[in-house]
Each structure stands twice: as C-alpha cells, then as structure tokens.
Scaffold this motif. Structure first.
Motif, PDB file in Angstrom:
ATOM      1  N   ALA A  22       0.820  -1.217   0.000  1.00  0.00           N
ATOM      2  CA  ALA A  22       0.000   0.000   0.000  1.00  0.00           C
ATOM      3  C   ALA A  22       0.852   1.263   0.000  1.00  0.00           C
ATOM      4  O   ALA A  22       0.362   2.341  -0.288  1.00  0.00           O
ATOM      5  N   MET A  23       2.113   1.136   0.320  1.00  0.00           N
ATOM      6  CA  MET A  23       2.989   2.299   0.359  1.00  0.00           C
ATOM      7  C   MET A  23       3.480   2.680  -1.042  1.00  0.00           C
ATOM      8  O   MET A  23       4.144   3.682  -1.204  1.00  0.00           O
ATOM      9  N   ALA A  24       3.107   1.898  -2.039  1.00  0.00           N
ATOM     10  CA  ALA A  24       3.510   2.209  -3.410  1.00  0.00           C
ATOM     11  C   ALA A  24       2.831   3.501  -3.851  1.00  0.00           C
ATOM     12  O   ALA A  24       1.756   3.848  -3.382  1.00  0.00           O
ATOM     13  N   GLN A  25       3.456   4.196  -4.775  1.00  0.00           N
ATOM     14  CA  GLN A  25       2.912   5.449  -5.289  1.00  0.00           C
ATOM     15  C   GLN A  25       1.645   5.177  -6.094  1.00  0.00           C
ATOM     16  O   GLN A  25       1.586   4.246  -6.879  1.00  0.00           O
ATOM     17  N   ASN A  26       0.655   6.004  -5.891  1.00  0.00           N
ATOM     18  CA  ASN A  26      -0.542   5.945  -6.724  1.00  0.00           C
ATOM     19  C   ASN A  26      -0.244   6.594  -8.071  1.00  0.00           C
ATOM     20  O   ASN A  26       0.634   7.432  -8.185  1.00  0.00           O
ATOM     21  N   ARG A  27      -1.020   6.221  -9.057  1.00  0.00           N
ATOM     22  CA  ARG A  27      -0.949   6.871 -10.360  1.00  0.00           C
ATOM     23  C   ARG A  27      -1.384   8.328 -10.185  1.00  0.00           C
ATOM     24  O   ARG A  27      -2.322   8.603  -9.460  1.00  0.00           O
ATOM     25  N   ARG A  28      -0.689   9.263 -10.833  1.00  0.00           N
ATOM     26  CA  ARG A  28      -1.030  10.704 -10.760  1.00  0.00           C
ATOM     27  C   ARG A  28      -1.580  11.153 -12.097  1.00  0.00           C
ATOM     28  O   ARG A  28      -0.894  11.063 -13.107  1.00  0.00           O
ATOM     29  N   LEU A  29      -2.798  11.646 -12.073  1.00  0.00           N
ATOM     30  CA  LEU A  29      -3.441  12.068 -13.309  1.00  0.00           C
ATOM     31  C   LEU A  29      -4.001  13.475 -13.187  1.00  0.00           C
ATOM     32  O   LEU A  29      -4.500  13.853 -12.128  1.00  0.00           O
ATOM     33  N   PRO A  30      -3.969  14.230 -14.285  1.00  0.00           N
ATOM     34  CA  PRO A  30      -4.614  15.541 -14.282  1.00  0.00           C
ATOM     35  C   PRO A  30      -6.128  15.345 -14.286  1.00  0.00           C
ATOM     36  O   PRO A  30      -6.626  14.273 -14.668  1.00  0.00           O
ATOM     37  N   PRO A  31      -6.880  16.354 -13.885  1.00  0.00           N
ATOM     38  CA  PRO A  31      -8.332  16.211 -13.795  1.00  0.00           C
ATOM     39  C   PRO A  31      -8.998  15.738 -15.085  1.00  0.00           C
ATOM     40  O   PRO A  31      -9.944  14.951 -15.036  1.00  0.00           O
ATOM     41  N   GLU A  32      -8.502  16.178 -16.221  1.00  0.00           N
ATOM     42  CA  GLU A  32      -9.141  15.807 -17.482  1.00  0.00           C
ATOM     43  C   GLU A  32      -8.941  14.341 -17.856  1.00  0.00           C
ATOM     44  O   GLU A  32      -9.614  13.836 -18.760  1.00  0.00           O
ATOM     45  N   ARG A  33      -8.051  13.629 -17.177  1.00  0.00           N
ATOM     46  CA  ARG A  33      -7.830  12.204 -17.463  1.00  0.00           C
ATOM     47  C   ARG A  33      -8.384  11.298 -16.371  1.00  0.00           C
ATOM     48  O   ARG A  33      -8.339  10.073 -16.495  1.00  0.00           O
ATOM     49  N   GLY A  69      -9.871   7.401  -3.243  1.00  0.00           N
ATOM     50  CA  GLY A  69      -9.590   6.115  -2.608  1.00  0.00           C
ATOM     51  C   GLY A  69     -10.315   4.972  -3.300  1.00  0.00           C
ATOM     52  O   GLY A  69     -11.183   5.185  -4.153  1.00  0.00           O
ATOM     53  N   SER A  70      -9.979   3.759  -2.928  1.00  0.00           N
ATOM     54  CA  SER A  70     -10.578   2.582  -3.565  1.00  0.00           C
ATOM     55  C   SER A  70     -12.085   2.506  -3.335  1.00  0.00           C
ATOM     56  O   SER A  70     -12.782   1.788  -4.048  1.00  0.00           O
ATOM     57  N   GLU A 111      -8.706   1.180  -8.433  1.00  0.00           N
ATOM     58  CA  GLU A 111      -7.333   1.656  -8.204  1.00  0.00           C
ATOM     59  C   GLU A 111      -7.366   3.104  -7.705  1.00  0.00           C
ATOM     60  O   GLU A 111      -7.955   3.977  -8.334  1.00  0.00           O
ATOM     61  N   PRO A 112      -6.723   3.393  -6.563  1.00  0.00           N
ATOM     62  CA  PRO A 112      -6.651   4.781  -6.080  1.00  0.00           C
ATOM     63  C   PRO A 112      -5.841   5.647  -7.047  1.00  0.00           C
ATOM     64  O   PRO A 112      -4.868   5.183  -7.638  1.00  0.00           O
ATOM     65  N   ILE A 113      -6.269   6.889  -7.208  1.00  0.00           N
ATOM     66  CA  ILE A 113      -5.613   7.817  -8.131  1.00  0.00           C
ATOM     67  C   ILE A 113      -5.365   9.140  -7.411  1.00  0.00           C
ATOM     68  O   ILE A 113      -6.262   9.666  -6.755  1.00  0.00           O
ATOM     69  N   ASP A 114      -4.162   9.675  -7.539  1.00  0.00           N
ATOM     70  CA  ASP A 114      -3.846  11.019  -7.047  1.00  0.00           C
ATOM     71  C   ASP A 114      -4.193  12.007  -8.159  1.00  0.00           C
ATOM     72  O   ASP A 114      -3.814  11.796  -9.313  1.00  0.00           O
ATOM     73  N   THR A 115      -4.885  13.068  -7.816  1.00  0.00           N
ATOM     74  CA  THR A 115      -5.282  14.060  -8.806  1.00  0.00           C
ATOM     75  C   THR A 115      -5.495  15.401  -8.117  1.00  0.00           C
ATOM     76  O   THR A 115      -5.150  15.554  -6.941  1.00  0.00           O
ATOM     77  N   TYR A 116      -6.059  16.332  -8.837  1.00  0.00           N
ATOM     78  CA  TYR A 116      -6.429  17.617  -8.248  1.00  0.00           C
ATOM     79  C   TYR A 116      -7.646  18.148  -8.974  1.00  0.00           C
ATOM     80  O   TYR A 116      -8.021  17.668 -10.044  1.00  0.00           O
ATOM     81  N   TYR A 142       1.240  16.176 -12.858  1.00  0.00           N
ATOM     82  CA  TYR A 142       0.080  15.269 -12.911  1.00  0.00           C
ATOM     83  C   TYR A 142      -0.149  14.771 -14.321  1.00  0.00           C
ATOM     84  O   TYR A 142      -1.279  14.513 -14.706  1.00  0.00           O
ATOM     85  N   ASP A 143       0.898  14.614 -15.091  1.00  0.00           N
ATOM     86  CA  ASP A 143       0.743  14.186 -16.463  1.00  0.00           C
ATOM     87  C   ASP A 143       1.109  12.720 -16.659  1.00  0.00           C
ATOM     88  O   ASP A 143       0.869  12.158 -17.709  1.00  0.00           O
ATOM     89  N   ALA A 144       1.691  12.083 -15.632  1.00  0.00           N
ATOM     90  CA  ALA A 144       2.058  10.677 -15.732  1.00  0.00           C
ATOM     91  C   ALA A 144       0.800   9.828 -15.714  1.00  0.00           C
ATOM     92  O   ALA A 144      -0.209  10.199 -15.140  1.00  0.00           O
ATOM     93  N   GLY A 145       0.838   8.699 -16.288  1.00  0.00           N
ATOM     94  CA  GLY A 145      -0.340   7.867 -16.281  1.00  0.00           C
ATOM     95  C   GLY A 145      -0.015   6.473 -16.570  1.00  0.00           C
ATOM     96  O   GLY A 145      -0.654   5.554 -16.442  1.00  0.00           O
TER      97      GLY A 145
END
Length: 145
Positions: A22-33, A69-70, A111-116, A142-145
């Motif tokens: 669970a300590m792994a990094q979540n995917r980071r996506l911009p709001p539009e994705r 979150g999940s 899958e949990p996703i980090d975004t804004y 936030y462009d990685a995916g």
C-alpha cells in the motif's frame, strides 16, 4: 558476522517492501484524465463559503489535491494553490471532500488515483472565461499515467 549482517539487511528490506504494498505510489493524473478511472457521481456539492475574509469576492481559483480512494471517496484533501491569494482554500476543500466517485469500466478493481481539482470562484458564466480564470491554478506533475 559483518558479512552476515550485510546479506540479511537487503533481504529484510525486500521482505518489508513486499509486506507493505500500500505504500507504493498511486498513479497521478490531471483532472481531465481522471474519468478513465473514476467517474464523478454527484453533479452538485455543498460548499462551506465564509461570510467574510480576504479576497473572497474577487474572481479566482483554488487548486485542491486529493486521492480518490478505492471506495470512491476523496482522501488527503488539501488546497495547495490559490490565485489570487484569498481565504477560499477551506471552501474549496469542503467542495472536494463532498465528491463521490464510481469506478470506470476499466477500473473495476478501484485503483486509487492522485489528482487535483480546480475550484473557480466568482467567475464568468461562459466556458472560455471559466477556463481563463482557472488556468493559473493548473498544477505540474500530474501528467504521468
């Protein structure tokens, strides 16, 4: 004994990493994705807007980071950028905390996703004006995916 310690330490670190996925990094996506993973279910949310404060009646935006979150609920909600500086950060956080998401068809595992999310305040009603108002609150990274 020194050699034994050197061999065991990497094995212990590897075991710890396997024990805490669970300590792994979540995917980071911009709001539009984000909608490729999570669909916003509520169209209207309550916002706790202050009656008074610094620059609360000026047009502006607040960028709020969070993790979906999940379970589809926002976690770690934090206002990170406000343009122009104002006391609307808490109001923007309250809006995002009230979001509810459902997983997309490609994210059935949740899958949990980090975004804004960029919350506009006191902006024009037309789409072009809204986009111009919110542009200064876009966040890098936030462009990685």
């Amino acid at each position: 004994m020194n050699t034994l310690l050197r061999v065991q330490l990497p094995l212990c670190l590897l075991a710890l990493a396997a024990a805490f996925p669970a300590m792994a990094q979540n995917r980071r996506l911009p709001p539009e994705r984000l909608n490729a993973y999570w669909i916003l279910l509520n169209q209207h949310v309550g916002v706790d807007v202050p009656n008074s404060g610094r620059n609360i009646y000026k047009p502006g935006c607040v960028a709020v980071t969070y993790t979906v979150g999940s379970d589809g609920l926002p976690r770690d909600v934090k206002a990170v950028k406000t343009v122009p500086e104002s006391d609307l950060g808490k109001a923007a956080e309250s809006a995002v905390k009230n979001f509810t998401y459902g997983p997309s068809l490609t994210n059935r595992a949740g899958e949990p996703i980090d975004t804004y999310y960029v919350v506009p305040f006191n902006g024009p009603s037309n789409k072009a004006g809204q986009q111009a108002l919110m542009a200064p609150c876009r966040l890098p990274g936030y462009d990685a995916g």
